[in-house]
Design an enzyme around this catalytic site. Structure first.
Site, PDB file in Angstrom:
ATOM      1  N   GLU A   1       0.761  -1.419   0.027  1.00 46.74           N
ATOM      2  CA  GLU A   1       0.067  -0.178   0.112  1.00 46.74           C
ATOM      3  C   GLU A   1       0.902   1.367  -0.034  1.00 46.74           C
ATOM      4  O   GLU A   1       0.495   2.307  -0.508  1.00 46.74           O
ATOM      5  CB  GLU A   1      -0.905   0.049   1.249  1.00 46.74           C
ATOM      6  CG  GLU A   1      -1.979  -1.195   1.099  1.00 46.74           C
ATOM      7  CD  GLU A   1      -3.303  -0.839   1.336  1.00 46.74           C
ATOM      8  OE1 GLU A   1      -3.752   0.025   1.754  1.00 46.74           O
ATOM      9  OE2 GLU A   1      -4.167  -1.774   0.921  1.00 46.74           O
TER      10      GLU A   1
ATOM     11  N   CYS B   1      -3.407 -14.090   0.963  1.00 43.63           N
ATOM     12  CA  CYS B   1      -3.879 -12.459   1.285  1.00 43.63           C
ATOM     13  C   CYS B   1      -3.715 -11.910  -0.271  1.00 43.63           C
ATOM     14  O   CYS B   1      -3.131 -12.044  -1.002  1.00 43.63           O
ATOM     15  CB  CYS B   1      -2.938 -11.754   2.213  1.00 43.63           C
ATOM     16  SG  CYS B   1      -3.101 -10.025   2.403  1.00 43.63           S
TER      17      CYS B   1
ATOM     18  N   HIS C   1      -3.130  -9.020  -1.369  1.00 43.32           N
ATOM     19  CA  HIS C   1      -2.045  -8.250  -1.715  1.00 43.32           C
ATOM     20  C   HIS C   1      -0.920  -8.816  -1.909  1.00 43.32           C
ATOM     21  O   HIS C   1      -0.013  -8.154  -2.856  1.00 43.32           O
ATOM     22  CB  HIS C   1      -1.700  -7.118  -0.254  1.00 43.32           C
ATOM     23  CG  HIS C   1      -2.645  -6.088  -0.044  1.00 43.32           C
ATOM     24  ND1 HIS C   1      -3.982  -6.482   0.105  1.00 43.32           N
ATOM     25  CD2 HIS C   1      -2.452  -4.635  -0.025  1.00 43.32           C
ATOM     26  CE1 HIS C   1      -4.614  -5.114   0.273  1.00 43.32           C
ATOM     27  NE2 HIS C   1      -3.654  -4.196   0.567  1.00 43.32           N
TER      28      HIS C   1
HETATM   29  N1  DGL Z   1      -7.695  -8.115   1.815  1.00 35.41           N
HETATM   30  C1  DGL Z   1      -7.145  -8.637   2.942  1.00 35.41           C
HETATM   31  C2  DGL Z   1      -6.916 -10.104   3.120  1.00 35.41           C
HETATM   32  O1  DGL Z   1      -7.120 -10.662   1.822  1.00 35.41           O
HETATM   33  C3  DGL Z   1      -5.679  -7.926   3.451  1.00 35.41           C
HETATM   34  C4  DGL Z   1      -5.824  -6.283   3.623  1.00 35.41           C
HETATM   35  C5  DGL Z   1      -6.286  -6.329   5.001  1.00 35.41           C
HETATM   36  O2  DGL Z   1      -5.505  -6.781   6.152  1.00 35.41           O
HETATM   37  O3  DGL Z   1      -7.507  -5.608   5.279  1.00 35.41           O
HETATM   38  O4  DGL Z   1      -6.648 -10.557   4.039  1.00 35.41           O
END
Ligand code: DGL
Length: 269
Positions: free
Chosen positions: A154, A188, A190
């Site tokens: 990010e 995850c 990201h």
């Molecule tokens: N979208 C979240 C995940 O896949 C990662 C970002 C967050 O911690 O909000 O776990």
């Protein structure tokens, strides 16, 4: 529309794969950017936030919502499916991204030892270990939380020495725990954006499992098996974006996730 929810930008990596596999459908993406990241928040908070988002997507006409966020899938999906949908929205569906991924991971390992990189929230929920064990009871699953990886993405640190350092650190920690691991799942949204750093840190024999294409293949299959939902989805190939932060913030940040020249609408719960 197919509703796609994420805590922020990460679900855009899943949306991209959904669009590739199912380009004819319309999508409504909602990023809860004002309250992201979810990764280290409590179960109760993640559940409350996720339910608000699901209600919003339902109210805007989505018969199907995909929680394109591992943390929300781990901590909110089951409760929404069991305690909310049957009573309030019996004709709507909410799907997560953990179970479909868990169904497939066994194909990627020869040693039977899998590593999982995820947020602290996903790891402590134990959801991946439980789901994978359900489909592949013989697999040894080792989870590892990487709290630095989401901020690295990010804050635009991909490709830097700093990013490489923090990726190597977590990869080494995981492999020290189980040196027989021959496949790692990026659990995850990201983490696929750190692919280069992760590849460089891993021994060559270890495969990387990306969940975006698994989730999109499974969604194709789901829609085939559920014509009652499929026939309610509009098909003009459009994508709209909602964010709980400002539209400007979302439009700019989405660039980092490969979505350029988009326009978003801001909403407050
Ligand atoms: N979208 C979240 C995940 O896949 C990662 C970002 C967050 O911690 O909000 O776990």
């Amino acid at each position: 529309m197919i509703g796609v929810f994420d805590s922020g930008f990460g679900g855009l990596t899943i949306l991209r794969d959904l669009q590739k596999a199912l380009p004819e459908y319309d999508y409504l993406y909602l990023g809860d950017n004002a309250r992201a990241p979810y990764g280290s928040r409590s179960y109760e908070t993640i559940y409350r936030y996720t339910l608000q988002a699901v209600r919003e997507l339902f109210s805007r006409g989505c018969p199907l919502v995909i929680l394109a966020c591992n943390t929300a899938s781990a901590r909110a999906l089951r409760s929404i499916q069991q305690q909310v949908l049957p009573f309030e929205f019996p004709d709507r569906r909410v799907l997560g991204i953990i179970r479909p991924t868990a169904e497939e991971v066994g194909r990627f390992t020869r040693t039977g030892h899998i590593g999982i990189f995820a947020t602290a929230g996903t790891v402590s929920s134990g959801s991946y270990a439980i789901e994978i064990n359900h489909f592949y009871p013989e697999l040894k699953v080792t989870q590892h939380a990487c709290p630095m990886w989401v901020p690295l993405v990010e804050y635009g640190e991909r490709g830097t020495e700093g990013a490489q350092f923090f990726v190597q650190k977590e990869v080494d920690a995981l492999l020290a725990e189980d040196p027989e691991i021959d496949a790692v799942l990026l659990a995850c949204t990201h983490y696929p954006l750190l692919e280069k750093e992760i590849r460089k840190s891993l021994p060559e024999r270890v495969r990387i499992i990306f969940q975006g294409n698994i989730v999109s293949e499974k969604t194709v299959d789901y829609l085939r098996r559920h014509p009652e939902i499929e026939k309610r989805l509009t098909k003009s190939g459009k994508v709209n974006f909602l964010t709980t932060d400002t539209a400007k913030f979302f439009e700019k940040g989405a660039n980092l996730f490969g979505m350029e020249d988009i326009s978003a609408e801001s909403l407050t719960f």
